[in-house]
Design a protein around this motif. Structure first.
Motif, PDB file in Angstrom:
ATOM      1  N   ASP A   4       0.754  -0.570   0.000  1.00 35.38           N
ATOM      2  CA  ASP A   4       0.000   0.000   0.000  1.00 35.38           C
ATOM      3  C   ASP A   4       1.103   0.833   0.000  1.00 35.38           C
ATOM      4  O   ASP A   4       0.701   1.024   0.043  1.00 35.38           O
ATOM      5  N   ASN A   5       1.212   2.205  -0.284  1.00 29.68           N
ATOM      6  CA  ASN A   5       1.675   3.057   1.183  1.00 29.68           C
ATOM      7  C   ASN A   5       2.074   3.204   0.484  1.00 29.68           C
ATOM      8  O   ASN A   5       1.294   4.254   0.513  1.00 29.68           O
ATOM      9  N   SER A 200      -4.971  10.810  -5.443  1.00 32.74           N
ATOM     10  CA  SER A 200      -4.206  10.718  -6.690  1.00 32.74           C
ATOM     11  C   SER A 200      -4.823   9.698  -7.632  1.00 32.74           C
ATOM     12  O   SER A 200      -5.566   8.800  -7.212  1.00 32.74           O
ATOM     13  N   VAL A 201      -4.523   9.834  -8.913  1.00 34.23           N
ATOM     14  CA  VAL A 201      -4.973   8.862  -9.921  1.00 34.23           C
ATOM     15  C   VAL A 201      -4.532   7.458  -9.537  1.00 34.23           C
ATOM     16  O   VAL A 201      -5.273   6.476  -9.724  1.00 34.23           O
ATOM     17  N   GLN A 202      -3.330   7.345  -8.963  1.00 32.59           N
ATOM     18  CA  GLN A 202      -2.812   6.023  -8.582  1.00 32.59           C
ATOM     19  C   GLN A 202      -3.719   5.331  -7.574  1.00 32.59           C
ATOM     20  O   GLN A 202      -4.058   4.155  -7.722  1.00 32.59           O
ATOM     21  N   ASN A 203      -4.128   6.060  -6.549  1.00 29.02           N
ATOM     22  CA  ASN A 203      -4.982   5.455  -5.528  1.00 29.02           C
ATOM     23  C   ASN A 203      -6.423   5.295  -5.996  1.00 29.02           C
ATOM     24  O   ASN A 203      -7.105   4.343  -5.613  1.00 29.02           O
ATOM     25  N   ALA A 204      -6.891   6.218  -6.823  1.00 29.79           N
ATOM     26  CA  ALA A 204      -8.254   6.101  -7.343  1.00 29.79           C
ATOM     27  C   ALA A 204      -8.403   4.825  -8.176  1.00 29.79           C
ATOM     28  O   ALA A 204      -9.426   4.138  -8.105  1.00 29.79           O
ATOM     29  N   ALA A 205      -7.372   4.507  -8.955  1.00 30.18           N
ATOM     30  CA  ALA A 205      -7.423   3.292  -9.771  1.00 30.18           C
ATOM     31  C   ALA A 205      -7.558   2.053  -8.892  1.00 30.18           C
ATOM     32  O   ALA A 205      -8.222   1.078  -9.269  1.00 30.18           O
ATOM     33  N   SER A 206      -6.949   2.087  -7.706  1.00 30.72           N
ATOM     34  CA  SER A 206      -7.001   0.931  -6.812  1.00 30.72           C
ATOM     35  C   SER A 206      -8.294   0.880  -6.003  1.00 30.72           C
ATOM     36  O   SER A 206      -8.490  -0.056  -5.216  1.00 30.72           O
ATOM     37  N   TRP A 207      -9.178   1.851  -6.188  1.00 33.46           N
ATOM     38  CA  TRP A 207     -10.478   1.832  -5.520  1.00 33.46           C
ATOM     39  C   TRP A 207     -11.555   1.179  -6.376  1.00 33.46           C
ATOM     40  O   TRP A 207     -12.611   0.811  -5.888  1.00 33.46           O
ATOM     41  N   LEU A 262       0.253   9.438  -2.667  1.00 31.44           N
ATOM     42  CA  LEU A 262       0.584   8.587  -3.803  1.00 31.44           C
ATOM     43  C   LEU A 262       0.370   7.119  -3.463  1.00 31.44           C
ATOM     44  O   LEU A 262       0.175   6.752  -2.312  1.00 31.44           O
ATOM     45  N   GLY A 263       0.456   6.264  -4.478  1.00 27.46           N
ATOM     46  CA  GLY A 263       0.348   4.831  -4.269  1.00 27.46           C
ATOM     47  C   GLY A 263       1.620   4.287  -3.657  1.00 27.46           C
ATOM     48  O   GLY A 263       2.718   4.615  -4.093  1.00 27.46           O
ATOM     49  N   PHE A 265       2.859   1.266  -3.753  1.00 26.53           N
ATOM     50  CA  PHE A 265       3.617   0.406  -4.659  1.00 26.53           C
ATOM     51  C   PHE A 265       4.397   1.244  -5.664  1.00 26.53           C
ATOM     52  O   PHE A 265       5.581   0.996  -5.921  1.00 26.53           O
ATOM     53  N   GLN A 266       3.751   2.248  -6.240  1.00 23.33           N
ATOM     54  CA  GLN A 266       4.420   3.099  -7.224  1.00 23.33           C
ATOM     55  C   GLN A 266       5.620   3.803  -6.605  1.00 23.33           C
ATOM     56  O   GLN A 266       6.683   3.911  -7.231  1.00 23.33           O
ATOM     57  N   CYS A 267       5.481   4.279  -5.371  1.00 20.34           N
ATOM     58  CA  CYS A 267       6.598   4.953  -4.705  1.00 20.34           C
ATOM     59  C   CYS A 267       7.712   3.969  -4.363  1.00 20.34           C
ATOM     60  O   CYS A 267       8.895   4.313  -4.417  1.00 20.34           O
ATOM     61  N   SER A 268       7.340   2.752  -4.013  1.00 19.70           N
ATOM     62  CA  SER A 268       8.353   1.740  -3.740  1.00 19.70           C
ATOM     63  C   SER A 268       9.192   1.474  -4.989  1.00 19.70           C
ATOM     64  O   SER A 268      10.424   1.390  -4.925  1.00 19.70           O
ATOM     65  N   VAL A 269       8.532   1.328  -6.119  1.00 17.42           N
ATOM     66  CA  VAL A 269       9.252   1.107  -7.372  1.00 17.42           C
ATOM     67  C   VAL A 269      10.123   2.309  -7.702  1.00 17.42           C
ATOM     68  O   VAL A 269      11.286   2.175  -8.108  1.00 17.42           O
ATOM     69  N   TYR A 270       9.586   3.505  -7.502  1.00 17.28           N
ATOM     70  CA  TYR A 270      10.317   4.733  -7.818  1.00 17.28           C
ATOM     71  C   TYR A 270      11.597   4.852  -6.999  1.00 17.28           C
ATOM     72  O   TYR A 270      12.582   5.438  -7.441  1.00 17.28           O
ATOM     73  N   SER A 271      11.583   4.270  -5.803  1.00 16.61           N
ATOM     74  CA  SER A 271      12.741   4.377  -4.918  1.00 16.61           C
ATOM     75  C   SER A 271      13.930   3.563  -5.392  1.00 16.61           C
ATOM     76  O   SER A 271      15.054   3.785  -4.932  1.00 16.61           O
TER      77      SER A 271
END
Length: 477
Positions: A4-5, A200-207, A262-263, A265-271
């Protein structure tokens, strides 16, 4: 906030040419904050602090299938986490702050109060948090919902699916609330004093029921089915600014900018992802294997509920292809717990940490096995009814080493069945970045990864949603 997160604040930095960003990860089990400082020489220095939330709560309406958390305890852990930072670091002038998570919460405001390190806030009238692990929405219930106009199928744990569940099973529960969002949307709204949450669009998609092409909710479909549209938050682009803080907060000055959550997962990948030819393999509680899609890629207009690969909105209109398995380190934890329980029933009290160490050592001495384990004890989103199984059982291959080796092999093979090596090769992947707590501490899993995916595997690229959130905001200044 983003798990999440996730980022806060802007004003001229105390040191010329220095930019300070605080990222916050509101995860399923803990809160983590990471301070990222970029100097004029381009160096990035990070400090971090984390606190376990211990926020699990009973779910009276959903029973054993429900996964809920106490928002009061999450915010308490957040306050404790920030209070543990050296105050001279948080009292700098700021650039931004962002956060992330994979949990849902209905809410109504908060209460601000002065403290020794500035202002803090406590939740007002908020519901429990319903996490991504929530299982109250059965397959039959999900199939009764209207078909979304989205490239993602609706799954249990998705925000809109949960609201539909309450509409059917406990409609009075929703009446006191006038807004809904993720836990990180809640924190951002409170920090910015927003009248409505901003997602964010990222979290909206996961809803669920969100069209990422048009960046809009499926309002007509939802309205026709009686869905309470007034609960849905407004949606903004990831990397945007949600607002400014009306109060100082743990020494962070009033007026600091707060990024849209932000999402995780997306932030984890970005890191950790530095090249478009990288694939990221993360095995923690669950497991994910992801590759970036080509520039300009657009997902299909309708969901494929049988597809094992989902397309997650990333940044700048790009997408990630993600094999998101529900079975990762939690499978190994379940196996360890089973062994410990068996030992207890036999009259022996053993530490689970000792059980884990011994089973990994036994598997390292067993290079291969014919035993086959399908490890999907938690099902998969594209196959929610699938259970785990053990086949090819031979009397000579029932040792702890054989079983552990087969279990680790099964976890990796399950991911490979979702996103095969051939697909990685066709996508131009040149290396795999391995991360996550379950992978980093398990040499057997590493061996199985390298057998299954014949590519260079770089370990130690630990994903960090808090750092990733800060980096996103830092790079979008």
């Amino acid at each position: 906030m983003m798990a999440d997160n996730q980022a806060i604040g802007l004003s001229p930095c105390a040191t010329p040419g220095t930019v300070c960003v605080l990222g916050i990860d509101l995860g399923t089990t803990s809160v983590k904050a990471a301070l990222v400082v970029e100097t004029a020489q381009g160096q990035i220095v990070t400090q971090s602090c984390s606190r376990e939330t211990q926020a699990q709560a009973n779910s009276p309406a959903a029973g054993a299938q429900g996964m809920e958390q106490d928002v009061q305890k999450i915010i308490k852990a957040l306050n404790e986490c920030l209070a543990a930072f050296p105050q001279e670091h948080l009292q700098r002038n700021w650039t931004q702050y962002s956060s992330s998570s994979r949990t849902r919460s209905n809410y109504k405001g908060c209460k601000w109060a002065e403290s020794g390190t500035g202002h803090t806030f406590q939740p007002g009238e908020v519901s429990h948090l319903i996490t991504w692990q929530d299982g109250r929405c059965s397959s039959s219930f999900l199939s009764s919902l209207p078909q979304p106009q989205s490239h993602l199928s609706v799954a249990t744990g998705f925000g809109c699916a949960t609201i539909y569940w309450y509409l059917k099973n406990s409609p009075d529960f929703l009446k006191p609330f006038d807004a809904a969002g993720t836990i990180h949307d809640y924190v951002v709204a409170m920090l910015c004093d927003l009248e409505r949450p901003l997602m964010s669009v990222q979290n909206a998609a996961s809803w669920g029921y969100f069209n990422s092409r048009s960046k809009s909710w499926n309002t007509e479909i939802l309205r026709e089915s009686g869905f309470p549209l007034d609960l849905l938050p407004e949606v903004g682009d990831p990397g945007g600014i949600a607002g400014r803080m009306p109060h100082d907060w743990h020494g962070i000055p009033k007026g600091a900018e707060v990024g849209i959550a932000l999402g995780d997962f997306q932030c984890s990948v970005y890191s950790c992802m530095t090249e478009r030819t990288d694939a990221v393999l993360n095995i923690s509680t669950s497991a994910q294997l992801t590759v970036p899609m080509p520039l300009g890629f657009q997902p299909p207009e309708t969901p494929d509920s049988l597809s094992a690969v989902a397309y997650f909105p990333y940044f700048d209109g790009n997408y990630l292809a993600v094999a998101a398995s529900l079975n990762g380190g939690n499978v190994l934890a379940t196996f360890v717990d089973m062994l410990a329980c068996w030992m207890a029933e036999l009259g022996y009290d053993v530490l689970e940490s000792h059980v884990y160490t011994q089973m990994i050592n036994a598997a390292l001495a067993q290079n291969a096995t014919r035993l086959s384990i399908c490890p999907t004890v938690f099902g998969e989103r594209h196959m929610p009814e699938q259970l785990a199984s053990v086949t090819s059982i031979a009397a000579s291959e029932l040792s702890l080493g054989h079983v552990t080796r087969a279990l680790c092999h099964g976890i990796i093979q399950n991911l490979h069945s979702m996103l095969p090596f051939q697909h990685l090769k066709e996508a131009g992947v040149k290396r795999i970045l391995g991360s996550g707590s379950a992978l980093s501490r398990n040499e057997v899993l590493k061996q199985e990864v390298e057998k299954t995916f014949p590519l260079p595997v770089i370990y130690g690229k630990d994903v960090d949603a808090a750092v990733g959130a800060a980096m996103v905001m830092l790079h979008r200044r």
